[in-house]
Structures are given as C-alpha cells and as structure tokens.
Design a protein around this motif. Structure first.
Motif, mmCIF file in Angstrom:
data_model
loop_
_atom_site.group_PDB
_atom_site.id
_atom_site.type_symbol
_atom_site.label_atom_id
_atom_site.label_comp_id
_atom_site.label_asym_id
_atom_site.label_seq_id
_atom_site.Cartn_x
_atom_site.Cartn_y
_atom_site.Cartn_z
ATOM 1 N N ILE A 1 83.819 157.675 -1.713
ATOM 2 C CA ILE A 1 83.327 156.299 -1.631
ATOM 3 C C ILE A 1 81.852 156.278 -2.007
ATOM 4 O O ILE A 1 81.083 157.159 -1.626
ATOM 5 C CB ILE A 1 83.545 155.726 -0.218
ATOM 6 N N LEU A 2 81.442 155.247 -2.733
ATOM 7 C CA LEU A 2 80.069 155.139 -3.217
ATOM 8 C C LEU A 2 79.055 155.137 -2.082
ATOM 9 O O LEU A 2 79.314 154.617 -0.988
ATOM 10 C CB LEU A 2 79.903 153.842 -4.022
ATOM 11 N N ASN A 3 77.918 155.732 -2.357
ATOM 12 C CA ASN A 3 76.781 155.722 -1.442
ATOM 13 C C ASN A 3 75.839 154.620 -1.912
ATOM 14 O O ASN A 3 75.017 154.818 -2.791
ATOM 15 C CB ASN A 3 76.084 157.090 -1.461
ATOM 16 N N MET A 4 75.986 153.433 -1.341
ATOM 17 C CA MET A 4 75.217 152.267 -1.781
ATOM 18 C C MET A 4 73.711 152.535 -1.714
ATOM 19 O O MET A 4 73.238 153.204 -0.800
ATOM 20 C CB MET A 4 75.567 151.072 -0.896
ATOM 21 N N PRO A 5 72.926 151.992 -2.675
ATOM 22 C CA PRO A 5 73.303 151.125 -3.793
ATOM 23 C C PRO A 5 73.573 151.895 -5.088
ATOM 24 O O PRO A 5 73.483 151.330 -6.171
ATOM 25 C CB PRO A 5 72.058 150.253 -3.953
ATOM 26 N N GLN A 6 73.853 153.175 -4.983
ATOM 27 C CA GLN A 6 74.110 153.991 -6.172
ATOM 28 C C GLN A 6 75.365 153.507 -6.898
ATOM 29 O O GLN A 6 76.250 152.897 -6.289
ATOM 30 C CB GLN A 6 74.249 155.460 -5.784
ATOM 31 N N SER A 7 75.438 153.823 -8.175
ATOM 32 C CA SER A 7 76.559 153.326 -8.971
ATOM 33 C C SER A 7 77.658 154.357 -9.159
ATOM 34 O O SER A 7 78.715 154.036 -9.699
ATOM 35 C CB SER A 7 76.059 152.861 -10.345
ATOM 36 N N ALA A 8 77.420 155.614 -8.723
ATOM 37 C CA ALA A 8 78.458 156.635 -8.914
ATOM 38 C C ALA A 8 78.277 157.770 -7.918
ATOM 39 O O ALA A 8 77.176 158.006 -7.403
ATOM 40 C CB ALA A 8 78.430 157.180 -10.345
ATOM 41 N N ILE A 9 79.382 158.482 -7.659
ATOM 42 C CA ILE A 9 79.363 159.658 -6.780
ATOM 43 C C ILE A 9 80.369 160.669 -7.329
ATOM 44 O O ILE A 9 81.469 160.301 -7.751
ATOM 45 C CB ILE A 9 79.695 159.280 -5.316
ATOM 46 N N LEU A 10 79.963 161.943 -7.350
ATOM 47 C CA LEU A 10 80.824 163.015 -7.876
ATOM 48 C C LEU A 10 81.458 163.773 -6.716
ATOM 49 O O LEU A 10 80.772 164.202 -5.788
ATOM 50 C CB LEU A 10 79.990 163.977 -8.721
ATOM 51 N N GLY A 11 82.771 163.951 -6.782
ATOM 52 C CA GLY A 11 83.496 164.685 -5.758
ATOM 53 C C GLY A 11 83.964 166.044 -6.271
ATOM 54 O O GLY A 11 84.670 166.113 -7.278
ATOM 55 N N MET A 12 83.544 167.116 -5.577
ATOM 56 C CA MET A 12 84.033 168.465 -5.879
ATOM 57 C C MET A 12 85.201 168.776 -4.956
ATOM 58 O O MET A 12 85.321 168.210 -3.874
ATOM 59 C CB MET A 12 82.908 169.492 -5.654
ATOM 60 N N HIS A 13 86.034 169.715 -5.374
ATOM 61 C CA HIS A 13 87.205 170.045 -4.565
ATOM 62 C C HIS A 13 87.459 171.550 -4.544
ATOM 63 O O HIS A 13 86.669 172.326 -5.087
ATOM 64 C CB HIS A 13 88.426 169.272 -5.077
ATOM 65 N N LYS A 14 88.562 171.904 -3.947
ATOM 66 C CA LYS A 14 88.924 173.302 -3.771
ATOM 67 C C LYS A 14 89.194 173.982 -5.114
ATOM 68 O O LYS A 14 89.815 173.406 -6.009
ATOM 69 C CB LYS A 14 90.177 173.378 -2.891
ATOM 70 N N ILE A 15 88.709 175.215 -5.244
ATOM 71 C CA ILE A 15 89.026 176.029 -6.430
ATOM 72 C C ILE A 15 90.381 176.695 -6.188
ATOM 73 O O ILE A 15 90.548 177.421 -5.209
ATOM 74 C CB ILE A 15 87.940 177.090 -6.679
ATOM 75 N N GLN A 16 91.314 176.425 -7.075
ATOM 76 C CA GLN A 16 92.668 176.953 -6.881
ATOM 77 C C GLN A 16 93.210 177.487 -8.197
ATOM 78 O O GLN A 16 93.082 176.840 -9.244
ATOM 79 C CB GLN A 16 93.585 175.852 -6.348
ATOM 80 N N GLU A 17 93.805 178.666 -8.134
ATOM 81 C CA GLU A 17 94.381 179.258 -9.348
ATOM 82 C C GLU A 17 95.642 178.491 -9.750
ATOM 83 O O GLU A 17 96.518 178.234 -8.922
ATOM 84 C CB GLU A 17 94.708 180.730 -9.117
ATOM 85 N N ARG A 18 95.677 178.147 -11.058
ATOM 86 C CA ARG A 18 96.838 177.418 -11.572
ATOM 87 C C ARG A 18 97.180 177.949 -12.968
ATOM 88 O O ARG A 18 96.292 178.391 -13.700
ATOM 89 C CB ARG A 18 96.543 175.915 -11.653
ATOM 90 N N PRO A 19 98.435 177.881 -13.369
ATOM 91 C CA PRO A 19 98.801 178.270 -14.745
ATOM 92 C C PRO A 19 98.319 177.201 -15.718
ATOM 93 O O PRO A 19 98.616 176.021 -15.562
ATOM 94 C CB PRO A 19 100.329 178.358 -14.696
ATOM 95 N N MET A 20 97.560 177.629 -16.713
ATOM 96 C CA MET A 20 97.008 176.708 -17.703
ATOM 97 C C MET A 20 97.356 177.195 -19.107
ATOM 98 O O MET A 20 97.413 178.407 -19.364
ATOM 99 C CB MET A 20 95.486 176.605 -17.557
ATOM 100 N N ALA A 21 97.566 176.252 -20.024
ATOM 101 C CA ALA A 21 97.851 176.591 -21.420
ATOM 102 C C ALA A 21 96.531 176.775 -22.150
ATOM 103 O O ALA A 21 95.731 175.843 -22.254
ATOM 104 C CB ALA A 21 98.671 175.489 -22.072
ATOM 105 N N VAL A 22 96.276 177.993 -22.659
ATOM 106 C CA VAL A 22 95.044 178.309 -23.380
ATOM 107 C C VAL A 22 95.421 178.918 -24.724
ATOM 108 O O VAL A 22 95.961 180.028 -24.785
ATOM 109 C CB VAL A 22 94.161 179.289 -22.572
ATOM 110 N N ASN A 23 95.136 178.171 -25.810
ATOM 111 C CA ASN A 23 95.443 178.644 -27.165
ATOM 112 C C ASN A 23 96.901 179.079 -27.299
ATOM 113 O O ASN A 23 97.212 180.141 -27.852
ATOM 114 C CB ASN A 23 94.514 179.799 -27.557
#
Length: 422
Positions: free
Chosen positions: A354-376
């Motif tokens: 949720i925004l921290n007024m009167p700012q216009s944006a807030i960045l949310g970080m989350h848990k680092i989790q290993e996942r299968p990803m398609a790379v090349n």
C-alpha cells in the motif's frame, strides 16, 4: 527539592502524545537518567528519564492519558527515595492511606462518589478494575489485590472471575435470577483479551485507509533473477565487510541503488501530488519499511543518490536496530519520495504493498525462491524473486510504471549497469 517532570517538546508535526508505560511508582528509588516513563506519539515512543537521584512523589497523568508538549506529568523529589507518598516507611502510613481511600481514588482518576455505603476498609481499585467489578456484580473486598498497598487491578478481577469467584455474586449483590448471570467461557478455552490500540497502530491504520480511499492505487508485477547479485555478494562479501569496518553486504543496498537510478530515468515516480499540483523532487529520499513489535515504521535514507553501498547498508542496519528499541527520532521518519518494503524476510512470495502517502509509488520485495526457468531454450533452476510496484494511477500511467519496474529488473540482473549508469 520538588522537581516537575514534564513531557518532551513535541515537533510541529505531532499534536500530542499519550502515557504508554510508567516504569517507576511513587516512592520507588530512581537514579539519575534512569527511565521513568514512555510517552507514545503517532510516530515514535519518547522516553522521559529522571533529572536526578530521588523518587517520584506524585503521578499526575496515568497510563493512557493524553499529554501535550511540555505538560507536567509527575512530581519528583530529589534525594528523597523511599520517603515519598505511597512509601512503606513508618508504621502509620498504610492505615492512613486506607482511611483516605476516597481522596486517593479521586487523585488517581477514580470517582470518590461511588453511590454506596462502603466502609473505610474498602480496597483500593483501579478505574478499570472497578468497572469490571461493577459489570460482573462482584464485591471488590472479596478480590485479592496484588497492586501497590493491596490495590485491586483489572487483572486481579479477571483472575477472580476465571477462578469461579464471581459465580454466586450476581444473585448475592442484586437479587437477580441466575438466568441473568454472565455466561462464562470454559476454563482454558476460547479466551479473549481486549487491549486498546496504541497511538502508533491507530496512526498506521489511518494512513493505510487514507491511501486506499484517496488514491487510484494499482499494482504491477515482474520477476527478477537474483543469481547475479547473489554471486557478486558471495564473491565479495568478506572483502566488503573487512574494507568497511564490519558492514555486511546485503541485498537491500542493491535495490536502493537500482531504485535511485530508475527514479532518475522516471522522475514522475519520484513525484507527489499536492492538491492540484504535481511536485517533482530533485533528490531521492528512499524510505525503507522496518517492522517492529509496535508497528511498521519507515525511516528515510536522505539523499540516497549520494550514498554508496556501504553507507546504505550501515544506515539501514542502524535504523533497524534503533527501530526495534524505539530509539528512532521523528525527523528520521518524515519525508521520503519513494519507499521499499521487503516482505520476503517473513516468507512472503507475493503481495500488493500500500502506498506511503503522499508518495506516488512503493516497491515490494519478496522471498527468493528457486524455480525452473526457460533460458535460451533450456530449463534452468534459478533463484527468482517477484517484484511488485504499487502506484498512484492519477499521476502515473501504466506504461511508465511498468517501464520503471522493468528498469529495476534489468539493473538487478546486471549489477554492472548500476555502476555504469546504463
């Protein structure tokens, strides 16, 4: 010598405070600079310490009372420890105090006019205890008191009820039928506890509700491969800590640096709305959300664009330690043009901050989790983190918000770009 104990001088942004906790009782010995009372404001908890060796002679403001800046909250006797009002010296003090229980009750915020024919040997009750006893038709004299000079506290009445001591009191006190007796929950089950909201928690609730009701808040998501930063951190963390006097290399420093660079490229994300005007800030003051036992606080990294990784990491660590001890000042939590919050430290995989007024944006970080990803064209297991950017759609269009978040993703996946500013 009698000294007046006053509330601290509150900043202009703070109207008043409330007494949170008295750490000393009247008559109790106090050393110079020893903590006497905590005063809670909308933003921080302020501490009031003893001006000299001595003891409290009188408390003028009870816990929960509202106080204003520099208001007298107690009286202090310098060098008079143990001889103040309520002390145990002398054989006749306690009977005298008991004989004057109505006056003492009035002084501590209780009403002396109880409307009954109580004798002079009635026990002293705190206001909360008296209210609970009246509601449950309990004779206060039947409740064992554990407070000072035998005072009956709210907890004493609650324990008395829990032990079954109040079962026969309704019919005994008022002659009402057993059907009107309060229904008791089974012992050890379905317990409830009602406590008042702290000023900090109430203020947090007001701010969050204001943000939800007054902004056109929207959240966009992306994900970032954390492997490059984790490899960089693993490679240099020992040298970094040695070179910067024990400062550890964490992840937050990289996110702050990435946010600073992205804010430079998208100044609208660093702006705020003031009535009908848009205020563009020529600096990056990054707020970092810190969770404490009393609630969420957001200390601010001033001019983060001029800070190095070591400065960012050491300042955030200092803020975190002082926030948990209630030592942050109000000036350290005001302002800010952009906020970063990290729910990943608690295991959050995805959220919408949720925004921290009167700012216009807030960045949310989350848990680092290993996942299968398609790379090349190949499947690889990578440490991934979801990113969330909540923004005020009144000021930011979706295109700008998405591009801002993608910029942060690109900078984090190739940390050299932060240094090269490309």
């Amino acid at each position: 010598m009698t000294i007046e104990i006053k509330a601290p001088t509150f900043p202009e942004s703070v109207q008043d405070g409330s007494i949170a906790t008295w750490h000393k009782k009247p008559g109790e010995s106090v050393s110079r600079d020893e903590l006497i009372v905590d005063i809670e404001t909308d933003k921080v908890v302020m501490e009031v310490v003893a001006p000299a060796d001595g003891s409290l002679s009188e408390i003028l403001k009870e816990e929960g009372d509202t106080v204003e800046s520099n208001e007298v909250i107690a009286k202090f006797e310098e060098g008079a420890a143990g001889s103040a009002k309520g002390g145990s010296d002398g054989k006749d003090e306690k009977p005298a105090a008991e004989e004057k229980s109505p006056a003492q009750s009035t002084k501590s915020g209780e009403s002396a006019d109880t409307g009954d024919s109580s004798s002079s040997d009635d026990k002293l009750l705190s206001p909360a205890a008296r209210k609970m006893a009246d509601e449950n038709n309990i004779d206060p004299n039947s409740v064992p008191g554990t407070g000072k000079d035998g005072r009956v506290t709210k907890e004493d009445v609650a324990n008395f009820l829990k032990s079954g001591g109040g079962k026969s009191e309704p019919s005994k006190a008022s002659g009402s039928s057993t059907a009107e007796a309060p229904v008791e929950a089974p012992q050890g089950e379905r317990a409830e506890k009602r406590v008042p909201m702290t000023r900090l928690r109430k203020r947090i609730a007001e701010r969050l509700l204001e943000a939800s009701n007054t902004t056109a808040m929207l959240t966009t998501f992306n994900e970032v491969n954390m492997a490059p930063i984790m490899e960089l951190r693993s490679k240099y963390k020992d040298k970094f800590e040695k070179a910067h006097d024990g400062t550890r290399l964490g992840f937050m420093g990289f996110f702050v640096k990435a946010a600073v660079e992205a804010l430079r490229r998208f100044p609208a994300v660093n702006a705020s709305i003031d009535n009908n005007d848009v205020v563009y800030h020529g600096y990056q003051d990054i707020g970092v959300a810190v969770s404490t036992d009393k609630g969420l606080v957001v200390p601010v990294l001033r001019n983060a664009e001029n800070m190095g990784l070591a400065d960012i990491e050491s300042t955030i660590r200092d803020y975190g330690l002082r926030a948990r001890d209630g030592k942050l000042g109000i000036e350290e939590m005001t302002g800010g043009t952009f906020t970063i919050t990290n729910g990943g430290v608690f295991g959050s995989l995805l959220s919408t901050p949720i925004l921290n007024m009167p700012q216009s944006a807030i960045l949310g970080m989350h848990k680092i989790q290993e996942r299968p990803m398609a790379v090349n064209g190949e499947v690889k297991i990578l440490p991934m983190m979801y990113l969330a950017l909540s923004y005020d759609h009144r000021l930011l269009d979706g295109k700008e918000a998405v591009q801002f978040l993608v910029t942060i993703k690109d900078l984090l996946e190739d940390p050299a770009r932060i240094l090269l500013e490309i």
